[in-house]
Enzyme design. Structure first.
Site, PDB file in Angstrom:
ATOM      1  N   LYS A 180      14.468  -9.397  53.201  1.00 58.38           N
ATOM      2  CA  LYS A 180      14.108  -8.111  53.821  1.00 58.38           C
ATOM      3  C   LYS A 180      13.902  -8.267  55.317  1.00 58.38           C
ATOM      4  O   LYS A 180      14.411  -7.477  56.120  1.00 58.38           O
ATOM      5  CB  LYS A 180      12.812  -7.593  53.160  1.00 58.38           C
ATOM      6  N   ASN A 181      13.146  -9.300  55.711  1.00 60.86           N
ATOM      7  CA  ASN A 181      12.768  -9.405  57.119  1.00 60.86           C
ATOM      8  C   ASN A 181      13.894  -9.917  58.016  1.00 60.86           C
ATOM      9  O   ASN A 181      13.739  -9.971  59.237  1.00 60.86           O
ATOM     10  CB  ASN A 181      11.510 -10.276  57.279  1.00 60.86           C
TER      11      ASN A 181
ATOM     12  N   CYS B 157      -2.459  -1.705  60.474  1.00 64.17           N
ATOM     13  CA  CYS B 157      -2.100  -1.585  59.055  1.00 64.17           C
ATOM     14  C   CYS B 157      -3.101  -2.378  58.240  1.00 64.17           C
ATOM     15  O   CYS B 157      -4.029  -2.979  58.793  1.00 64.17           O
ATOM     16  CB  CYS B 157      -0.656  -1.994  58.802  1.00 64.17           C
TER      17      CYS B 157
ATOM     18  N   ARG C 288      -2.223  -5.494  64.558  1.00 63.06           N
ATOM     19  CA  ARG C 288      -0.796  -5.667  64.816  1.00 63.06           C
ATOM     20  C   ARG C 288      -0.292  -4.911  66.046  1.00 63.06           C
ATOM     21  O   ARG C 288       0.545  -4.001  65.948  1.00 63.06           O
ATOM     22  CB  ARG C 288       0.020  -5.308  63.568  1.00 63.06           C
TER      23      ARG C 288
ATOM     24  N   ASP D 103       2.870 -15.085  54.854  1.00 64.14           N
ATOM     25  CA  ASP D 103       3.411 -14.279  53.751  1.00 64.14           C
ATOM     26  C   ASP D 103       3.326 -14.995  52.401  1.00 64.14           C
ATOM     27  O   ASP D 103       3.677 -14.415  51.372  1.00 64.14           O
ATOM     28  CB  ASP D 103       4.873 -13.886  54.041  1.00 64.14           C
TER      29      ASP D 103
ATOM     30  N   ARG E 280       8.244  -2.299  48.355  1.00 64.64           N
ATOM     31  CA  ARG E 280       8.707  -2.396  49.744  1.00 64.64           C
ATOM     32  C   ARG E 280       9.439  -3.709  49.982  1.00 64.64           C
ATOM     33  O   ARG E 280      10.273  -3.784  50.881  1.00 64.64           O
ATOM     34  CB  ARG E 280       7.512  -2.331  50.694  1.00 64.64           C
TER      35      ARG E 280
HETATM   36  N1  EPU Z   1       0.969  -9.910  68.108  1.00 65.67           N
HETATM   37  C1  EPU Z   1       0.405  -9.544  69.309  1.00 65.67           C
HETATM   38  N2  EPU Z   1       1.147  -8.770  70.150  1.00 65.67           N
HETATM   39  C2  EPU Z   1       2.401  -8.360  69.865  1.00 65.67           C
HETATM   40  C3  EPU Z   1       2.971  -8.748  68.638  1.00 65.67           C
HETATM   41  C4  EPU Z   1       2.226  -9.532  67.779  1.00 65.67           C
HETATM   42  O1  EPU Z   1      -0.728  -9.887  69.597  1.00 65.67           O
HETATM   43  O2  EPU Z   1       3.012  -7.656  70.697  1.00 65.67           O
HETATM   44  C5  EPU Z   1       0.195 -10.756  67.152  1.00 65.67           C
HETATM   45  C6  EPU Z   1      -0.077 -10.064  65.838  1.00 65.67           C
HETATM   46  O3  EPU Z   1      -1.209  -9.236  65.890  1.00 65.67           O
HETATM   47  C7  EPU Z   1      -0.252 -11.240  64.908  1.00 65.67           C
HETATM   48  C8  EPU Z   1       0.720 -12.276  65.473  1.00 65.67           C
HETATM   49  O4  EPU Z   1       1.008 -11.857  66.799  1.00 65.67           O
HETATM   50  O5  EPU Z   1      -1.561 -11.726  65.019  1.00 65.67           O
HETATM   51  C9  EPU Z   1       2.006 -12.433  64.722  1.00 65.67           C
HETATM   52  O6  EPU Z   1       2.571 -11.161  64.451  1.00 65.67           O
HETATM   53  P1  EPU Z   1       4.134 -10.916  64.464  1.00 65.67           P
HETATM   54  O7  EPU Z   1       4.477  -9.988  65.572  1.00 65.67           O
HETATM   55  O8  EPU Z   1       4.854 -12.215  64.395  1.00 65.67           O
HETATM   56  O9  EPU Z   1       4.339 -10.126  63.095  1.00 65.67           O
HETATM   57  P2  EPU Z   1       5.411  -9.011  62.845  1.00 65.67           P
HETATM   58  O10 EPU Z   1       6.626  -9.315  63.640  1.00 65.67           O
HETATM   59  O11 EPU Z   1       4.791  -7.682  62.984  1.00 65.67           O
HETATM   60  C10 EPU Z   1       6.668 -10.207  60.878  1.00 65.67           C
HETATM   61  C11 EPU Z   1       6.984  -9.886  59.455  1.00 65.67           C
HETATM   62  C12 EPU Z   1       5.707  -9.964  58.627  1.00 65.67           C
HETATM   63  C13 EPU Z   1       5.167 -11.384  58.735  1.00 65.67           C
HETATM   64  C14 EPU Z   1       4.903 -11.719  60.201  1.00 65.67           C
HETATM   65  C15 EPU Z   1       4.419 -13.142  60.431  1.00 65.67           C
HETATM   66  C16 EPU Z   1       8.880  -8.396  59.675  1.00 65.67           C
HETATM   67  C17 EPU Z   1       9.432  -7.034  59.533  1.00 65.67           C
HETATM   68  N3  EPU Z   1       7.576  -8.551  59.392  1.00 65.67           N
HETATM   69  O12 EPU Z   1       5.726  -9.229  61.304  1.00 65.67           O
HETATM   70  O13 EPU Z   1       6.084  -9.700  57.283  1.00 65.67           O
HETATM   71  O14 EPU Z   1       3.952 -11.480  58.023  1.00 65.67           O
HETATM   72  O15 EPU Z   1       6.127 -11.522  60.960  1.00 65.67           O
HETATM   73  O16 EPU Z   1       5.320 -14.050  59.939  1.00 65.67           O
HETATM   74  O17 EPU Z   1       9.599  -9.324  60.003  1.00 65.67           O
HETATM   75  C18 EPU Z   1       5.739  -9.016  55.076  1.00 65.67           C
HETATM   76  O18 EPU Z   1       6.953  -9.168  54.872  1.00 65.67           O
HETATM   77  O19 EPU Z   1       4.909  -8.828  54.136  1.00 65.67           O
HETATM   78  C19 EPU Z   1       5.224  -9.059  56.431  1.00 65.67           C
HETATM   79  C20 EPU Z   1       4.044  -8.544  56.775  1.00 65.67           C
END
Ligand code: EPU
Length: 417
Positions: A22-23, A116, A121, A304, A396
Site C-alpha cells: 500500500k505505502n 490522527c 503527524r 508499523d 485500509r
Molecule cells: N514528521 C515531522 N514533520 C514532517 C513529517 C514527519 O515532524 O513534516 C515526523 C512525524 O511526526 C513522525 C516522523 O516524522 O514522528 C515520521 O513520520 P513520517 O513522515 O515518516 O510518516 P508518514 O510519511 O506520515 C509513513 C507511512 C506510515 C508509517 C510511517 C513511518 C505512508 C502512506 N505512511 O507515514 O504508515 O508508519 O511512514 O514508517 O507511507 C501505516 O501504513 O499504518 C502507516 C501509518
C-alpha cells in the site's frame, strides 16, 4: 460497519500470498500526475486507501480505473489542482499529490491533514522543502496553498527522515530545474520503489535507499508501466501470526531483504525461518521468549510492526520493553490487549510487557490499521470467541485478510454490525 468474529486457539498452517505494498502504491499512483498520458500500475492491492487515492485523482480530472490489481490512470485532462478536506481527512497520504501538482502545474491547494489516532503527524518538512525549491506556500483556511513557476533544485536537509516528506520532495525535484540533494532522507523500500518508478518515467535519481538522494531535474516525464513491490508489513504481520499461534506458515511472494529487522527480532523470540521453493516457511515456538525492541526509521525495526510484536510479547516467557520512537501515540492497542488479560504498563513512549501464559477472548475495538492487525493476531491465539469491531481500519491496509486467514485454518468470519 463490519466486525470480525474470531474463534482462536488453533495452530495455523498453510500458505499466504503477500499483496502489493500500500505505502509504495500510494506515492506511485500520485507520481502519475507528473506526466501526461496513461500510466499502468500493477500489483496494486485492492484497499480502501487505494480507492481513496483514485477518487482524489478523479477529482483532479484524471481518469482512474482499477481492475485485477491494476490501476490505469489517465492524466491528460487534469484541470483541478485541489485535494479537498473531505478526502484528505479520510486519508493523510493524500498529501502526496502536493509535490507532483506544484511541480507539473505550478499550483496546488491541498487540505492540511489534521492529527490522527497515532500522533500529530505534522507536514512542516514537506512544506519547508518545497519552499526551498522556490514554491510560495501559504496556509489558508485549513489548506496548503502552493504556487510557483518551475521549481529549482537545491539542498534540503530533513530534520527527521520522513517517508512521505522524502517522497513528495523527490517527486517535486524530478521536474525541477537543476540538482536537488535530499539529506537525511527516508530509506524505506517504499521510497526506493517510488524512485524506481520515477526513473522508469525518465527521472534522474541516484541514492534512493541511502540517506542522501540526488535528483537531477528533467523538463518532462513520461507515463509508466510499473509493478509495485510486495508489502513487507503484511508479510511481517503473517510472520507474527505464525509466532503467536505456534503456526507453520509459508509466506509467498515477499521480499525478505526488506524484512531484516523484523525477522531478526522474530528469530530472537523463537520463530524459525526456513527457505522453501515458493517462499519462506515460518514456524512459531510453543511459547515465545521475551525480547526488547525499539522502533526506528528503516532499516531499523518498523513502527508499523510494533503493535503486532507486542501481541506476541504479551504471551512471551519473560518481560519485554517496547519503545516507540516514531509516533507519540502508537500504543492504542495496549488497552485492548489488556482487556484480553495482557499485563502491559505504558509510560511515555515505553511499554513494559510482562508475558502471561494465555490471552483470553474478549470483545475488542480496533483503533488504527496496525492496532487492528495486533488485535487479530492476539485473538487468533486466545481460546474462545473474540470480536474485533471497527474493521474499517483493517480494510485500509490489509487486502483480503480474512480470506487469507481462513486459508491457513483460522476460524474467522466477517459480519455486519
Ligand atoms: N514528521 C515531522 N514533520 C514532517 C513529517 C514527519 O515532524 O513534516 C515526523 C512525524 O511526526 C513522525 C516522523 O516524522 O514522528 C515520521 O513520520 P513520517 O513522515 O515518516 O510518516 P508518514 O510519511 O506520515 C509513513 C507511512 C506510515 C508509517 C510511517 C513511518 C505512508 C502512506 N505512511 O507515514 O504508515 O508508519 O511512514 O514508517 O507511507 C501505516 O501504513 O499504518 C502507516 C501509518
Amino acid at each position: 460497519m463490519d466486525k470480525l468474529i474470531i474463534h482462536g486457539g488453533k495452530r495455523l498452517k498453510g500458505g499466504v500470498d503477500i499483496s502489493g505494498a500500500k505505502n509504495a502504491a500510494l506515492p506511485i499512483i500520485a507520481a502519475s500526475l507528473l506526466a501526461s498520458g496513461y500510466c499502468t500500475i500493477s500489483n496494486v492491492p485492492n484497499l480502501k486507501d487505494i480507492m481513496t487515492m483514485g477518487r482524489l485523482l478523479a477529482n483532479l480530472g484524471a481518469g482512474f480505473h482499477y481492475e485485477d490489481r491494476k490501476a490505469i490512470i489517465n492524466t491528460e485532462k487534469v484541470k483541478i489542482f485541489e485535494a479537498p478536506y473531505d478526502l484528505v481527512r479520510t486519508m493523510r497520504a493524500s498529501i502526496l499529490v502536493l509535490g507532483p501538482l506544484i511541480a507539473r502545474f505550478g499550483r496546488a491547494k491541498v487540505s492540511l491533514p489534521g492529527g490522527c489516532a497515532i500522533g500529530a503527524r505534522p507536514i512542516n518538512l514537506h512544506l519547508i522543502g518545497l519552499e526551498k525549491m522556490g514554491a510560495d506556500i501559504k496556509l489558508e483556511s485549513g489548506y496548503v496553498v502552493a504556487k510557483g513557476k518551475r521549481l529549482k533544485g537545491t539542498s534540503i536537509y530533513l530534520d527527521v527522515p520522513t517517508v512521505t516528506g522524502t517522497e513528495n520532495l523527490m517527486m517535486a525535484a524530478s521536474l525541477a530545474k537543476g540538482r536537488t540533494l535530499l539529506e537525511n532522507a527516508a530509506r524505506e523500500p517504499e521510497v526506493v520503489d517510488l524512485a524506481n518508478a520515477l526513473i522508469s518515467m525518465g527521472a534522474r535519481i541516484k541514492g534512493a535507499g541511502e540517506s542522501v538522494i540526488e535528483i537531477e531535474g528533467v523538463d518532462e516525464l513520461k507515463p509508466v508501466n510499473y509493478s509495485i513491490i510486495p508489502d513487507r508489513i503484511e508479510a511481517g504481520t503473517f510472520m507474527a501470526i505464525a509466532g503467536i499461534t505456534e503456526g507453520d506458515i509459508i509466506i509467498k511472494r515477499c521480499r525478505l531483504d526488506h524484512l531484516d529487522a523484523s525477522m531478526m527480532k522474530l528469530k530472537e523470540v523463537g520463530l524459525v525461518f526456513e527457505h522453501v521453493s515458493d517462499g519462506i516457511r515460518v514456524i512459531g515456538p510453543s511459547r515465545p521468549k521475551a525480547a526488547d525492541v525499539k522502533t526506528m526509521p528503516y532499516p531499523g525495526f518498523p513502527t508499523d510492526m510494533q503493535a503486532q510484536f507486542m501481541a506476541i510479547m504479551s504471551i512471551a516467557d519473560g518481560t519485554s520493553i517496547i519503545k516507540e520512537t516514531i509516533f507519540e501515540n502508537r500504543f492504542m492497542h495496549v488497552a485492548e490487549l489488556r482487556r484480553m488479560g495482557a499485563d502491559i504498563i505504558v509510560e511515555g513512549g515505553t511499554a513494559t510487557v510482562k508475558g502471561i501464559s494465555k490471552l483470553k477472548a474478549a470483545p475488542l475495538m480496533a483503533t488504527d490499521l496496525r492496532a487492528s492487525a495486533s488485535l487479530i493476531a492476539a485473538a487468533l491465539a486466545a481460546k474462545g470467541e473474540t470480536t474485533v469491531h471497527r474493521l474499517y481500519h483493517l480494510d485500509r491496509g490489509y487486502e483480503n485478510m480474512e480470506e487469507k486467514l481462513v486459508k491457513i485454518g483460522a476460524d474467522v468470519k466477517r459480519v455486519k454490525e
